[in-house]
Design a protein around this motif. Structure first.
Motif, PDB file in Angstrom:
ATOM      1  N   PRO A   1       0.837  -1.206   0.000  1.00  8.03           N
ATOM      2  CA  PRO A   1       0.000   0.000   0.000  1.00  8.03           C
ATOM      3  C   PRO A   1       0.868   1.251   0.000  1.00  8.03           C
ATOM      4  CG  PRO A   1      -0.767  -1.571   1.653  1.00  8.03           C
ATOM      5  CD  PRO A   1       0.553  -2.082   1.156  1.00  8.03           C
ATOM      6  N   SER A   2       0.464   2.237  -0.751  1.00  7.59           N
ATOM      7  CA  SER A   2       1.225   3.485  -0.805  1.00  7.59           C
ATOM      8  C   SER A   2       1.183   4.187   0.546  1.00  7.59           C
ATOM      9  CB  SER A   2       0.661   4.396  -1.892  1.00  7.59           C
ATOM     10  OG  SER A   2       0.753   3.782  -3.153  1.00  7.59           O
ATOM     11  N   PRO A   3       2.260   4.890   0.923  1.00  4.77           N
ATOM     12  CA  PRO A   3       2.300   5.545   2.225  1.00  4.77           C
ATOM     13  C   PRO A   3       1.596   6.895   2.205  1.00  4.77           C
ATOM     14  CG  PRO A   3       4.387   5.838   1.113  1.00  4.77           C
ATOM     15  CD  PRO A   3       3.536   4.998   0.200  1.00  4.77           C
ATOM     16  N   THR A   4       0.778   7.127   3.199  1.00  5.73           N
ATOM     17  CA  THR A   4       0.092   8.408   3.319  1.00  5.73           C
ATOM     18  C   THR A   4       0.558   9.191   4.545  1.00  5.73           C
ATOM     19  OG1 THR A   4      -1.739   7.294   4.469  1.00  5.73           O
ATOM     20  CG2 THR A   4      -1.960   7.620   2.091  1.00  5.73           C
ATOM     21  N   GLU A   5       1.571   8.658   5.213  1.00  8.37           N
ATOM     22  CA  GLU A   5       2.223   9.393   6.300  1.00  8.37           C
ATOM     23  C   GLU A   5       3.665   8.893   6.400  1.00  8.37           C
ATOM     24  OE1 GLU A   5       1.933   5.775   7.596  1.00  8.37           O
ATOM     25  OE2 GLU A   5       0.049   6.757   7.095  1.00  8.37           O
ATOM     26  N   ALA A   6       4.516   9.690   7.039  1.00 10.58           N
ATOM     27  CA  ALA A   6       5.956   9.417   7.032  1.00 10.58           C
ATOM     28  C   ALA A   6       6.308   8.107   7.725  1.00 10.58           C
ATOM     29  CB  ALA A   6       6.703  10.575   7.683  1.00 10.58           C
ATOM     30  N   ALA A   7       5.545   7.712   8.746  1.00  8.86           N
ATOM     31  CA  ALA A   7       5.859   6.485   9.485  1.00  8.86           C
ATOM     32  C   ALA A   7       5.826   5.267   8.575  1.00  8.86           C
ATOM     33  CB  ALA A   7       4.884   6.312  10.650  1.00  8.86           C
ATOM     34  N   SER A   8       4.922   5.239   7.611  1.00  6.82           N
ATOM     35  CA  SER A   8       4.841   4.109   6.680  1.00  6.82           C
ATOM     36  C   SER A   8       6.045   4.079   5.753  1.00  6.82           C
ATOM     37  CB  SER A   8       3.552   4.191   5.858  1.00  6.82           C
ATOM     38  OG  SER A   8       2.416   4.033   6.683  1.00  6.82           O
ATOM     39  N   VAL A   9       6.539   5.248   5.363  1.00  7.41           N
ATOM     40  CA  VAL A   9       7.756   5.312   4.550  1.00  7.41           C
ATOM     41  C   VAL A   9       8.923   4.704   5.311  1.00  7.41           C
ATOM     42  CG1 VAL A   9       9.382   6.801   3.329  1.00  7.41           C
ATOM     43  CG2 VAL A   9       6.945   7.405   3.400  1.00  7.41           C
ATOM     44  N   LEU A  10       9.074   5.129   6.549  1.00  5.86           N
ATOM     45  CA  LEU A  10      10.182   4.644   7.378  1.00  5.86           C
ATOM     46  C   LEU A  10      10.085   3.137   7.579  1.00  5.86           C
ATOM     47  CD1 LEU A  10      12.649   5.727   8.945  1.00  5.86           C
ATOM     48  CD2 LEU A  10      11.182   5.882  10.956  1.00  5.86           C
ATOM     49  N   ALA A  11       8.884   2.628   7.794  1.00  4.13           N
ATOM     50  CA  ALA A  11       8.700   1.197   8.012  1.00  4.13           C
ATOM     51  C   ALA A  11       9.020   0.383   6.760  1.00  4.13           C
ATOM     52  CB  ALA A  11       7.263   0.924   8.456  1.00  4.13           C
ATOM     53  N   ASP A  12       8.679   0.909   5.591  1.00  2.00           N
ATOM     54  CA  ASP A  12       8.850   0.155   4.347  1.00  2.00           C
ATOM     55  C   ASP A  12      10.267   0.232   3.785  1.00  2.00           C
ATOM     56  OD1 ASP A  12       6.339  -0.886   4.173  1.00  2.00           O
ATOM     57  OD2 ASP A  12       5.858   0.011   2.239  1.00  2.00           O
ATOM     58  N   ILE A  13      10.810   1.435   3.686  1.00  2.00           N
ATOM     59  CA  ILE A  13      12.076   1.628   2.962  1.00  2.00           C
ATOM     60  C   ILE A  13      13.043   2.543   3.698  1.00  2.00           C
ATOM     61  CG2 ILE A  13      11.102   1.154   0.677  1.00  2.00           C
ATOM     62  CD1 ILE A  13      10.934   4.174   0.239  1.00  2.00           C
ATOM     63  N   GLY A  14      12.853   2.702   5.007  1.00  2.00           N
ATOM     64  CA  GLY A  14      13.661   3.647   5.764  1.00  2.00           C
ATOM     65  C   GLY A  14      15.158   3.462   5.628  1.00  2.00           C
ATOM     66  N   ASP A  15      15.605   2.235   5.524  1.00  4.14           N
ATOM     67  CA  ASP A  15      17.044   1.980   5.443  1.00  4.14           C
ATOM     68  C   ASP A  15      17.647   2.401   4.103  1.00  4.14           C
ATOM     69  OD1 ASP A  15      16.982   0.942   7.969  1.00  4.14           O
ATOM     70  OD2 ASP A  15      16.874  -1.149   7.322  1.00  4.14           O
TER      71      ASP A  15
END
Length: 326
Positions: free
Chosen positions: A151-165
């Motif tokens: 699912p596409s991220p709609t807040e920054a926390a989801s970005v960090l969880a998916d591809i943060g590294d």
């Protein structure tokens, strides 16, 4: 690599943070940032090496083209041949959640176009996105900032969880407004063709141009991002409640069920997320998927929305996530 996460003020993003992120873009690094639709994973769209980092971070197939983001419609002339119809659409709907597919100029890397000879372009309306693009001074290639298929991220926390590294900087500008990706239309031929339903309703487009063809052939579908069949999917099964019927209903027996929709669920469920309007449904769809994952829900049941307005895009995302035909 330690990812830097900066909270930024939506309407007046801090100049020193934007300057650092813009420098990172010009230096070939990756920056995740909010748009009005979803969070994007940005790189210098004219730097082939930087663009390839996007594909590596997302695990994205190389034959899936990217969208280039601009701070003005005039800047699109750098990368595309702009016809009069495209200019009319830009004047009418930019900035906003509308992407145009146009003939590409040679300056655009094949990694952006997937070798198609066309390039997808748009001008986002989010103040943080606009500030970043302006200061960077280059077109920013930016698909959604998530692992491919998620699912596409709609807040920054989801970005960090998916591809943060894999991201150098994340600009946290809060929750996005639309919640679904931009509408993508092909304006290269004699007719306007819808390649992906999204945040700009087709009905609005048809107020200023001729009829938009809703069913492209498979060759034209390949010209748009986000049109692979399995996409936007949660980690748990998603079933669609259509017209009073739930296909594969035996899959819910004895399961912890999460429900999303506007109407009340058709049977008892453990968790439910109800929305007041189709626009609210679109805005909260992807976050609802992720919320149910975290809560240990085993099956998601989603109400099939009306096809008017944003509902057409909702249907597209739900059908792809559930692997069911529209």
């Amino acid at each position: 690599m330690k990812t830097k996460v900066y909270k930024v003020e939506r309407w007046n993003p801090e100049p020193h943070i934007i300057a650092e992120a813009a420098y990172a873009i010009r230096s070939g690094k990756l920056v995740a940032f909010p748009t009005e639709t979803v969070y994007g994973l940005g790189a210098n769209g004219l730097d082939d090496g930087a663009v390839r980092k996007i594909f590596a971070a997302k695990g994205r197939p190389g034959d899936n083209p990217l969208i280039l983001h601009f701070a003005s419609s005039e800047d699109v002339e750098q990368v595309a041949y702009v016809n009069e119809r495209a200019k009319l659409l830009m004047d009418s709907f930019w900035p906003g959640p509308l992407t145009l597919v146009l003939p590409a100029k040679p300056v655009v890397p094949n990694s952006v176009t997937a070798g198609l000879g066309t390039v997808a372009v748009r001008m986002p309306s989010h103040p943080v996105a606009m500030a970043l693009i302006k200061v960077a001074g280059v077109p920013i290639a930016a698909p959604s900032a998530n692992r491919s298929g998620r699912p596409s991220p709609t807040e920054a926390a989801s970005v960090l969880a998916d591809i943060g590294d894999d991201v150098d900087i994340i600009l946290d500008g809060g929750a996005t407004d639309v919640g679904l990706e931009s509408t993508v239309i092909d304006v290269t031929g004699p007719s306007v063709v819808l390649l992906r339903a999204g945040g700009m309703p087709v009905e609005r487009l048809e107020e200023v141009i001729e009829e938009v063809k809703l069913v492209p052939d498979e060759a034209k579908k390949k010209r748009s991002p986000g049109t692979r069949y399995r996409h936007y999917a949660p980690l748990i099964p998603l079933l669609l409640w259509k017209n009073g019927v739930l296909r594969h209903s035996p899959l819910v027996m004895g399961k912890r069920i999460g429900y999303i929709g506007i109407k009340e669920p058709p049977f008892p469920v453990e968790e439910k997320i109800l929305f007041k309007t189709p626009e609210n449904y679109a805005q909260g769809l992807f976050l609802a998927f992720r919320t149910f994952e975290k809560k240990g829900i085993e099956v998601i049941v989603a109400e099939w929305p009306n096809s008017k307005g944003i509902g057409l895009a909702l249907r597209d995302r739900l059908s792809r996530a559930a692997e069911e035909e529209l």
